[in-house]
Write a protein that holds these residues in place. Structure first.
Motif, PDB file in Angstrom:
ATOM      1  N   TYR A   1      -6.873   2.388   7.858  1.00 54.82           N
ATOM      2  CA  TYR A   1      -8.242   1.849   7.829  1.00 54.82           C
ATOM      3  C   TYR A   1      -8.589   1.131   6.521  1.00 54.82           C
ATOM      4  O   TYR A   1      -9.102   0.015   6.524  1.00 54.82           O
ATOM      5  CB  TYR A   1      -9.182   3.044   8.063  1.00 54.82           C
ATOM      6  N   PRO A   2      -8.267   1.742   5.363  1.00 54.00           N
ATOM      7  CA  PRO A   2      -8.665   1.088   4.102  1.00 54.00           C
ATOM      8  C   PRO A   2      -7.926  -0.232   3.866  1.00 54.00           C
ATOM      9  O   PRO A   2      -8.424  -1.075   3.123  1.00 54.00           O
ATOM     10  CB  PRO A   2      -8.278   2.099   3.023  1.00 54.00           C
ATOM     11  N   ILE A   3      -6.771  -0.398   4.496  1.00 54.48           N
ATOM     12  CA  ILE A   3      -6.018  -1.648   4.263  1.00 54.48           C
ATOM     13  C   ILE A   3      -6.724  -2.809   4.970  1.00 54.48           C
ATOM     14  O   ILE A   3      -6.896  -3.892   4.403  1.00 54.48           O
ATOM     15  CB  ILE A   3      -4.549  -1.531   4.745  1.00 54.48           C
ATOM     16  N   LEU A   4      -7.162  -2.553   6.201  1.00 55.58           N
ATOM     17  CA  LEU A   4      -7.903  -3.608   6.915  1.00 55.58           C
ATOM     18  C   LEU A   4      -9.204  -3.920   6.174  1.00 55.58           C
ATOM     19  O   LEU A   4      -9.617  -5.074   6.062  1.00 55.58           O
ATOM     20  CB  LEU A   4      -8.182  -3.171   8.368  1.00 55.58           C
ATOM     21  N   MET A   5      -9.811  -2.878   5.644  1.00 54.04           N
ATOM     22  CA  MET A   5     -11.047  -3.088   4.892  1.00 54.04           C
ATOM     23  C   MET A   5     -10.767  -3.920   3.631  1.00 54.04           C
ATOM     24  O   MET A   5     -11.551  -4.804   3.267  1.00 54.04           O
ATOM     25  CB  MET A   5     -11.652  -1.724   4.537  1.00 54.04           C
ATOM     26  N   ALA A   6      -9.639  -3.645   2.996  1.00 55.10           N
ATOM     27  CA  ALA A   6      -9.265  -4.431   1.812  1.00 55.10           C
ATOM     28  C   ALA A   6      -9.058  -5.894   2.197  1.00 55.10           C
ATOM     29  O   ALA A   6      -9.462  -6.813   1.464  1.00 55.10           O
ATOM     30  CB  ALA A   6      -7.993  -3.856   1.188  1.00 55.10           C
ATOM     31  N   ALA A   7      -8.443  -6.127   3.367  1.00 56.54           N
ATOM     32  CA  ALA A   7      -8.220  -7.510   3.820  1.00 56.54           C
ATOM     33  C   ALA A   7      -9.571  -8.209   4.040  1.00 56.54           C
ATOM     34  O   ALA A   7      -9.760  -9.360   3.625  1.00 56.54           O
ATOM     35  CB  ALA A   7      -7.389  -7.517   5.094  1.00 56.54           C
ATOM     36  N   ASP A   8     -10.523  -7.494   4.665  1.00 51.35           N
ATOM     37  CA  ASP A   8     -11.872  -8.061   4.875  1.00 51.35           C
ATOM     38  C   ASP A   8     -12.471  -8.531   3.550  1.00 51.35           C
ATOM     39  O   ASP A   8     -13.079  -9.590   3.458  1.00 51.35           O
ATOM     40  CB  ASP A   8     -12.844  -6.979   5.390  1.00 51.35           C
ATOM     41  N   ILE A   9     -12.322  -7.669   2.559  1.00 52.68           N
ATOM     42  CA  ILE A   9     -13.002  -7.888   1.275  1.00 52.68           C
ATOM     43  C   ILE A   9     -12.296  -8.986   0.462  1.00 52.68           C
ATOM     44  O   ILE A   9     -12.931  -9.913  -0.051  1.00 52.68           O
ATOM     45  CB  ILE A   9     -13.059  -6.564   0.469  1.00 52.68           C
ATOM     46  N   LEU A  10     -10.960  -8.872   0.396  1.00 55.07           N
ATOM     47  CA  LEU A  10     -10.223  -9.770  -0.500  1.00 55.07           C
ATOM     48  C   LEU A  10     -10.140 -11.189   0.051  1.00 55.07           C
ATOM     49  O   LEU A  10     -10.102 -12.153  -0.723  1.00 55.07           O
ATOM     50  CB  LEU A  10      -8.821  -9.214  -0.768  1.00 55.07           C
TER      51      LEU A  10
ATOM     52  N   SER B   1       0.841  -1.202   0.000  1.00 57.16           N
ATOM     53  CA  SER B   1       0.000   0.000   0.000  1.00 57.16           C
ATOM     54  C   SER B   1       0.871   1.245   0.000  1.00 57.16           C
ATOM     55  O   SER B   1       1.565   1.521   0.984  1.00 57.16           O
ATOM     56  CB  SER B   1      -0.891   0.027   1.248  1.00 57.16           C
ATOM     57  N   PRO B   2       0.841   2.019  -1.080  1.00 59.28           N
ATOM     58  CA  PRO B   2       1.624   3.254  -1.098  1.00 59.28           C
ATOM     59  C   PRO B   2       1.082   4.225  -0.044  1.00 59.28           C
ATOM     60  O   PRO B   2      -0.135   4.347   0.113  1.00 59.28           O
ATOM     61  CB  PRO B   2       1.382   3.816  -2.493  1.00 59.28           C
ATOM     62  N   LYS B   3       1.983   4.880   0.657  1.00 56.28           N
ATOM     63  CA  LYS B   3       1.578   5.817   1.701  1.00 56.28           C
ATOM     64  C   LYS B   3       0.716   6.946   1.112  1.00 56.28           C
ATOM     65  O   LYS B   3      -0.246   7.399   1.737  1.00 56.28           O
ATOM     66  CB  LYS B   3       2.843   6.370   2.360  1.00 56.28           C
ATOM     67  N   GLY B   4       1.066   7.362  -0.116  1.00 56.82           N
ATOM     68  CA  GLY B   4       0.315   8.443  -0.750  1.00 56.82           C
ATOM     69  C   GLY B   4      -1.159   8.102  -0.951  1.00 56.82           C
ATOM     70  O   GLY B   4      -2.033   8.966  -0.852  1.00 56.82           O
ATOM     71  N   LEU B   5      -1.413   6.823  -1.194  1.00 52.99           N
ATOM     72  CA  LEU B   5      -2.799   6.386  -1.395  1.00 52.99           C
ATOM     73  C   LEU B   5      -3.573   6.538  -0.081  1.00 52.99           C
ATOM     74  O   LEU B   5      -4.735   6.948  -0.071  1.00 52.99           O
ATOM     75  CB  LEU B   5      -2.800   4.915  -1.846  1.00 52.99           C
ATOM     76  N   MET B   6      -2.912   6.240   1.017  1.00 52.63           N
ATOM     77  CA  MET B   6      -3.558   6.372   2.327  1.00 52.63           C
ATOM     78  C   MET B   6      -3.813   7.844   2.664  1.00 52.63           C
ATOM     79  O   MET B   6      -4.802   8.186   3.281  1.00 52.63           O
ATOM     80  CB  MET B   6      -2.708   5.736   3.439  1.00 52.63           C
ATOM     81  N   ASN B   7      -2.876   8.716   2.239  1.00 52.99           N
ATOM     82  CA  ASN B   7      -3.065  10.156   2.487  1.00 52.99           C
ATOM     83  C   ASN B   7      -4.351  10.663   1.851  1.00 52.99           C
ATOM     84  O   ASN B   7      -4.960  11.598   2.336  1.00 52.99           O
ATOM     85  CB  ASN B   7      -1.913  10.975   1.883  1.00 52.99           C
TER      86      ASN B   7
END
Ligand code: ADP
Ligand code: TRP
Length: 328
Positions: free
Chosen positions: A131-140, A101-107
């Protein structure tokens, strides 16, 4: 053909309200009854931890959310219904995805960006940032094809897609299914007592299972304008009208439309909305109250769901580990 996977989660950070019901729970439950779909619904309790620091509240809201979904028609024998924290594989995948996950994407992610805009000096925790990374893990991890969410979560699903795509491309694999957001009410925002979006952040909500007296009292608190009984009333700007529309039949709606054109006292319009909601909520409320008195039964349901969810999650994780070159 293989069933398409539909997955959604809800954060247990408060008592669920009519906006959550019409905007998230009801469309997801309707979808779960469709054939050709395999549904995974879960309580995102570790997502709640970014803001909720009271153990009692977290427990209460988690059971409250589980009981609400079941009382409103989720059938745990048809849907895999579980609690995020019961699936350890999600948290391993969370780390793996963090490394892609690029840091810029999280920004640029909505939840974090909004906090920073509202209060630039706030000390944001890494949970909110990632937050979006954990959400991605839930989904994927469940190989989801469709993710029903409100408009505020659409960007997080796009980030998930982006991360899945990056990973697949880097390893020349198709290990992750690319998910798509499913916007149920096409961005309709359900208004709260003061006419702004109904949200626990604005303290303007009507809890789904408020006892009848409280439900009536809250409905009578809905802001209206100063037009008199005989004045024609504007449908677009009337919270009562908009709420009525979400829970009524087309015939009931026709009657209210005529009353708005010919004249109705605000008190009568509010009484009408109360009767409409009470008729629909009486039975589910009883079911909810019975469930809330029996947390052990809720535990049993959630654990049963978790064991089914883990079967899928562990297979996905095994494939990901293999792809990465990490084996037990
Ligand atoms: P809140 O704004 O009260 O914190 P959440 O953000 O936890 O609610 O929302 C959970 C789900 O309910 C999301 O899918 C969201 O889109 C939906 N939802 C919440 N409030 C509304 C509303 N007023 N109108 C439509 N959908 C809503
Ligand atoms: N972030 C979502 C919300 O605040 C809850 C959530 C967590 C979720 N993980 C998810 C929703 C995965 C859909 C899919 O409403």
């Amino acid at each position: 053909m293989k069933d398409q996977v539909v997955l959604t989660g809800i954060k247990p950070t408060g008592v669920l309200h009519l906006g959550n019901w019409a905007g998230a729970i009801r469309p997801a439950v309707e979808l779960s009854h469709k054939s050709g779909l395999k549904a995974y619904f879960f309580i995102a309790d570790y997502h709640a931890l970014i803001s909720s620091k009271s153990p009692d509240k977290l427990r209460e809201y988690t059971y409250g959310a589980a009981a609400t979904w079941i009382a409103l028609g989720l059938d745990p024998s048809q849907v895999v219904f579980y609690r995020q924290s019961d699936i350890p594989e999600v948290f391993e995948l969370n780390w793996i995805l963090a490394c892609f996950s690029p840091k810029g994407l999280m920004n640029r992610a909505h939840a974090y960006k909004m906090q920073m805009q509202n209060n630039p000096t706030i000390d944001v925790n890494m949970g909110l940032y990632a937050y979006p990374i954990l959400m991605a893990a839930d989904i994927l991890i469940m190989n989801s094809n469709w993710v029903p969410v409100g408009s505020d979560q659409q960007q997080h699903v796009e980030i998930t897609r982006d991360l899945a795509h990056r990973f697949n491309r880097q390893y020349h694999t198709e290990v992750f299914t690319l998910p798509e957001a499913l916007m149920s009410l096409a961005g309709v925002v359900i208004p709260g007592l003061d006419g702004r979006k109904m949200s626990k952040s604005y303290d303007n909500t009507i809890p789904i299972f408020a006892p009848p007296e409280q439900l009536r009292k809250l409905i009578f608190h809905i802001t209206t304008n100063s037009s008199g009984i005989h004045d024609r009333k504007d449908e677009e700007t009337s919270t009562i009208f908009q709420l009525y529309q979400l829970f009524s039949t087309p015939e009931q709606m026709e009657v209210l439309k005529i009353q708005y054109q010919t004249g109705i006292a605000w008190g009568d319009a509010k009484e009408g909305l109360y009767s409409l909601l009470e008729a629909q909520l009486r039975e589910p409320r009883e079911h909810y109250e019975t469930l809330m008195k029996d947390p052990q039964e809720l535990e049993r349901v959630l654990r049963e769901g978790a064991s089914q969810a883990r079967e899928v999650a562990s297979k996905t994780l095994e494939r990901v580990r293999h792809t990465l070159g990490i084996r037990r």
